[in-house]
Scaffold this motif. Structure first.
Motif, PDB file in Angstrom:
ATOM      1  N   GLU A 158       0.826  -1.205   0.000  1.00  0.00           N
ATOM      2  CA  GLU A 158       0.000   0.000   0.000  1.00  0.00           C
ATOM      3  C   GLU A 158       0.864   1.260   0.000  1.00  0.00           C
ATOM      4  OE1 GLU A 158      -3.202   2.468   2.725  1.00  0.00           O
ATOM      5  OE2 GLU A 158      -2.722   0.415   3.293  1.00  0.00           O
ATOM      6  N   GLN A 193       1.126   4.111  -2.913  1.00  0.00           N
ATOM      7  CA  GLN A 193       0.839   5.510  -2.568  1.00  0.00           C
ATOM      8  C   GLN A 193       2.019   6.415  -2.912  1.00  0.00           C
ATOM      9  OE1 GLN A 193      -2.019   6.975  -1.483  1.00  0.00           O
ATOM     10  NE2 GLN A 193      -2.997   4.993  -1.820  1.00  0.00           N
ATOM     11  N   SER A 252      -1.404   6.442   7.979  1.00  0.00           N
ATOM     12  CA  SER A 252      -1.702   5.043   7.704  1.00  0.00           C
ATOM     13  C   SER A 252      -1.874   4.248   8.993  1.00  0.00           C
ATOM     14  CB  SER A 252      -0.580   4.446   6.858  1.00  0.00           C
ATOM     15  OG  SER A 252      -0.799   3.078   6.638  1.00  0.00           O
ATOM     16  N   CYS A 268       6.579   1.188   6.499  1.00  0.00           N
ATOM     17  CA  CYS A 268       5.712   2.052   5.700  1.00  0.00           C
ATOM     18  C   CYS A 268       6.518   3.193   5.056  1.00  0.00           C
ATOM     19  CB  CYS A 268       4.600   2.602   6.589  1.00  0.00           C
ATOM     20  SG  CYS A 268       3.304   3.474   5.712  1.00  0.00           S
TER      21      CYS A 268
END
Length: 79
Positions: free
Chosen positions: A11, A15, A46, A66
């Protein structure tokens, strides 16, 4: 069901790519400092959106995963 590291990475990577594409369309150029802040902000948002209860150490680990994935996606050069 808790998100796996792989899901978080995927993810964040996507992004990062999308953000780079948007910046290119808007003809915006970020400094390395601004990009690092953007990645950290993305990680914080997030993790905030996640409904999981994780320990402090796990949160920091997830944030690092992340941030790295976001930066990799941003730097991938794919538009």
């Amino acid at each position: 069901m808790p998100e796996s590291k792989e899901q978080i990475q995927q993810e964040a990577y996507v992004q990062g790519q999308q953000m780079k594409q948007w910046h290119d369309q808007q003809q915006r150029v970020l400094t390395q400092e601004a990009l690092a802040i953007l990645a950290a902000d993305f990680a914080q948002i997030s993790l905030f959106k996640s409904n999981q209860q994780v320990s402090g150490a796990a949160t920091h680990e997830r944030a690092g995963v992340c941030i790295r994935a976001f930066l990799e996606g941003y730097g991938s050069g794919l538009a």
